[in-house]
Motif scaffolding. Structure first.
Motif, PDB file in Angstrom:
ATOM      1  N   UNK A 160     -44.835  52.038  19.097  1.00  0.00           N
ATOM      2  CA  UNK A 160     -46.136  52.637  19.378  1.00  0.00           C
ATOM      3  C   UNK A 160     -47.000  51.733  20.249  1.00  0.00           C
ATOM      4  N   UNK A 161     -47.005  50.441  19.952  1.00  0.00           N
ATOM      5  CA  UNK A 161     -47.811  49.512  20.737  1.00  0.00           C
ATOM      6  C   UNK A 161     -47.336  49.365  22.162  1.00  0.00           C
ATOM      7  N   UNK A 162     -46.069  49.682  22.414  1.00  0.00           N
ATOM      8  CA  UNK A 162     -45.525  49.614  23.769  1.00  0.00           C
ATOM      9  C   UNK A 162     -45.864  50.876  24.548  1.00  0.00           C
ATOM     10  N   UNK A 163     -45.718  52.019  23.897  1.00  0.00           N
ATOM     11  CA  UNK A 163     -45.902  53.303  24.565  1.00  0.00           C
ATOM     12  C   UNK A 163     -47.369  53.721  24.592  1.00  0.00           C
ATOM     13  N   UNK A 174     -52.268  52.537  19.078  1.00  0.00           N
ATOM     14  CA  UNK A 174     -51.825  51.525  18.109  1.00  0.00           C
ATOM     15  C   UNK A 174     -52.964  50.590  17.713  1.00  0.00           C
ATOM     16  N   UNK A 175     -53.921  50.366  18.631  1.00  0.00           N
ATOM     17  CA  UNK A 175     -55.035  49.459  18.352  1.00  0.00           C
ATOM     18  C   UNK A 175     -55.957  49.974  17.265  1.00  0.00           C
ATOM     19  N   UNK A 176     -55.813  51.228  16.849  1.00  0.00           N
ATOM     20  CA  UNK A 176     -56.668  51.796  15.809  1.00  0.00           C
ATOM     21  C   UNK A 176     -56.246  51.364  14.408  1.00  0.00           C
ATOM     22  N   UNK A 177     -55.051  50.800  14.285  1.00  0.00           N
ATOM     23  CA  UNK A 177     -54.618  50.334  12.965  1.00  0.00           C
ATOM     24  C   UNK A 177     -55.536  49.208  12.490  1.00  0.00           C
ATOM     25  N   UNK A 178     -56.080  49.380  11.285  1.00  0.00           N
ATOM     26  CA  UNK A 178     -56.968  48.372  10.714  1.00  0.00           C
ATOM     27  C   UNK A 178     -58.434  48.575  11.029  1.00  0.00           C
ATOM     28  N   UNK A 180     -41.086  49.602  27.807  1.00  0.00           N
ATOM     29  CA  UNK A 180     -42.098  49.439  28.853  1.00  0.00           C
ATOM     30  C   UNK A 180     -41.519  49.623  30.246  1.00  0.00           C
ATOM     31  N   UNK A 181     -40.200  49.516  30.388  1.00  0.00           N
ATOM     32  CA  UNK A 181     -39.579  49.687  31.708  1.00  0.00           C
ATOM     33  C   UNK A 181     -39.337  51.151  32.053  1.00  0.00           C
ATOM     34  N   UNK A 219     -44.879  59.636  15.163  1.00  0.00           N
ATOM     35  CA  UNK A 219     -45.811  58.579  15.542  1.00  0.00           C
ATOM     36  C   UNK A 219     -45.790  57.429  14.535  1.00  0.00           C
ATOM     37  N   UNK A 220     -45.693  57.756  13.248  1.00  0.00           N
ATOM     38  CA  UNK A 220     -45.606  56.690  12.235  1.00  0.00           C
ATOM     39  C   UNK A 220     -44.280  55.935  12.355  1.00  0.00           C
ATOM     40  N   UNK A 221     -43.218  56.656  12.664  1.00  0.00           N
ATOM     41  CA  UNK A 221     -41.932  55.999  12.844  1.00  0.00           C
ATOM     42  C   UNK A 221     -41.960  55.096  14.071  1.00  0.00           C
ATOM     43  N   UNK A 222     -42.648  55.533  15.119  1.00  0.00           N
ATOM     44  CA  UNK A 222     -42.807  54.678  16.298  1.00  0.00           C
ATOM     45  C   UNK A 222     -43.535  53.392  15.940  1.00  0.00           C
ATOM     46  N   UNK A 223     -44.568  53.510  15.107  1.00  0.00           N
ATOM     47  CA  UNK A 223     -45.295  52.307  14.691  1.00  0.00           C
ATOM     48  C   UNK A 223     -44.390  51.401  13.860  1.00  0.00           C
ATOM     49  N   UNK A 224     -43.670  51.982  12.922  1.00  0.00           N
ATOM     50  CA  UNK A 224     -42.802  51.202  12.033  1.00  0.00           C
ATOM     51  C   UNK A 224     -41.737  50.435  12.812  1.00  0.00           C
ATOM     52  N   UNK A 225     -41.230  51.032  13.881  1.00  0.00           N
ATOM     53  CA  UNK A 225     -40.143  50.426  14.653  1.00  0.00           C
ATOM     54  C   UNK A 225     -40.640  49.584  15.820  1.00  0.00           C
ATOM     55  N   UNK A 226     -41.961  49.433  15.959  1.00  0.00           N
ATOM     56  CA  UNK A 226     -42.510  48.578  17.003  1.00  0.00           C
ATOM     57  C   UNK A 226     -42.602  49.223  18.362  1.00  0.00           C
TER      58      UNK A 226
END
Length: 469
Positions: A244-247, A252-256, A210-211, A235-242
């Motif tokens: 996607x929600x930062x960037x 990321x809010x579309x999951x679920x 985020x910085x 993009x999936x790897x970004x989600x897996x490693x935490x």
């Protein structure tokens, strides 16, 4: 040039680069002839070591020469930053950087201090990943004979398909948080698995992304979206490693979020399929696909996403401003998202086709159709969607062949003509009458004649209700 002795390190091996580009040879030879140590480093060498490819658009050279000494050897060179990088124009482009070490990274972006005069080993030790901490030093430029300098085992990691940070992963990522995003891009593009210790450090330090400035994140995302590898891998790897929600918190809010599609999965799965289905060039199609459904995270009501395209267009606009995309590109993507839910029917009249074109704009039609094509593919309705698009495009061609002026909003009269004919001054009524005339002409292009439009305008003015105080 004199032949250099081979080092004793078992990881350092000879390698023939017989197809070294002439522009690179020229730079290396000039530096060697001036008495400086040189080495080829960076992505061009990495890709050559990995799969033998040698078509890089730019090459990186590291040298013991100071930046001013490098610049003095090449009259057409540019030296524009404090990191000692001198760009030598040519095909390919060659960027020459002095051996250096770096101080701490207080802002997690740039070193607070850069020290030149280091050794090649020191220079390689400051780099991000082992595969990028490999160098090739020429022994005989005429034949392309040289040696690989590989103090951190980057060549072995490449062969094993592993992405590993140089030294302590947490320290590397603490220096520059963008390296976290770069790790994902490299892993996805090159088909590498991330070393467990490196992955653990990424998960721990993911919030520090985020910085990083929006511009630097944007550049990495665009590289992911235009890579040969499917963007969904990154993009999936970004989600897996935490990450996607930062960037990309909107994505990321579309999951679920549930989807009623022929293809199983939630709204994020659908989005990733759409991004993969979109063409990589121009990149704006994949950018639009990435954000096209972000409005669904907040608009689900009784199984329907009411107005998600409008909400999504606004969310995408804010996100792309955060990522510092050019204003024109932001407007184009937002527009495509806002209109991507159009539903063409064969029963459309020519007037309906004209209104559709007026609404979406001729200059933005290609992006809109490309986005819809990707959306259809991700929804499992490619065949029907493609047939519908072909029919719409055929109708558009038929209509536009005769109605170019109308579609461009060019009536046979303008506001000044109306004021003169009606004997009125500038007022909102003039604009309202022109809008009504355009609607009439969209229904019947034969009305677009000066005398006819003035007659209709007089009727409209006569029938208009009197102004109220």
């Amino acid at each position: 040039m004199a032949e250099l002795p081979l080092p004793r390190d078992g990881r350092d091996r000879e390698l023939i680069l017989g197809d070294l580009p002439v522009a690179v040879r020229r730079v290396l030879a000039a530096l060697v002839d001036a008495g400086h140590e040189v080495a080829v480093v960076g992505g061009a060498l990495r890709d050559r070591l990995r799969d033998g490819s040698s078509a890089a658009e730019d090459w990186d050279v590291a040298t013991s020469a100071a930046p001013e000494e490098v610049a003095a050897l090449f009259p057409d060179a540019r030296w524009t930053n404090r990191f000692g990088t001198v760009t030598v124009p040519g095909t390919p482009l060659v960027q020459v950087t002095a051996f250096r070490t770096e101080g701490s990274y207080v802002d997690r972006r740039r070193p607070d201090e850069v020290r030149f005069g280091a050794s090649l080993g020191d220079d390689l030790a400051r780099r991000d990943f082992t595969m990028n901490a490999v160098a090739w030093q020429p022994i005989d430029l005429a034949t392309g004979r040289g040696r690989i300098v590989d103090p951190f085992g980057g060549r072995d990691d490449l062969a094993a398909g592993v992405l590993r940070a140089v030294g302590d992963p947490a320290a590397r990522f603490a220096e520059d948080a963008l390296r976290i995003v770069r790790a994902v891009r490299f892993a996805a593009r090159l088909g590498l698995r991330i070393d467990p210790a490196t992955a653990a450090a990424i998960r721990e330090l993911a919030p520090t992304v985020a910085t990083v400035s929006g511009e630097r994140i944007r550049d990495e995302l665009l590289r992911m979206l235009t890579a040969d590898a499917p963007p969904s891998l990154a993009l999936r790897l970004m989600e897996e490693l935490g990450i996607l929600g930062v960037v990309l918190p909107e994505v990321a809010a579309l999951r679920g979020v549930p989807q009623a599609k022929r293809v199983p999965g939630d709204a994020l799965d659908h989005t990733l399929r759409a991004v993969d289905a979109a063409p990589g060039r121009p990149p704006l199609v994949r950018v639009a696909a990435l954000f096209h459904d972000v409005g669904k995270a907040t608009t689900l009501t009784a199984g329907h996403f009411i107005g998600h395209e409008w909400v999504g267009a606004d969310l995408a606009e804010r996100a792309l401003r955060r990522l510092r995309l050019p204003a024109g590109e932001i407007a184009a993507v937002s527009h495509a998202i806002r209109h991507h839910m159009f539903a063409y029917e064969p029963t459309w009249t020519d007037a309906a086709v004209r209104r559709f074109l007026r609404r979406v704009g001729r200059d933005r039609l290609d992006l809109l159709l490309a986005l819809r094509r990707a959306d259809n593919a991700a929804s499992g309705v490619s065949a029907a969607g493609e047939a519908s698009q072909r029919a719409l495009v055929a109708r558009i061609r038929a209509v536009t062949a005769a109605d170019e002026a109308i579609l461009a909003g060019r009536l046979a009269i303008d506001g000044h003509d109306l004021q003169t004919a009606l004997g009125i001054g500038p007022s909102p009524a003039v604009g309202a009458i022109l809008d009504t005339l355009l609607e009439r002409v969209l229904d019947d292009p034969e009305l677009n004649r000066r005398e006819t439009l003035i007659a209709i305008a007089r009727e409209l003015a006569r029938d208009a209700p009197p102004p109220t105080d």
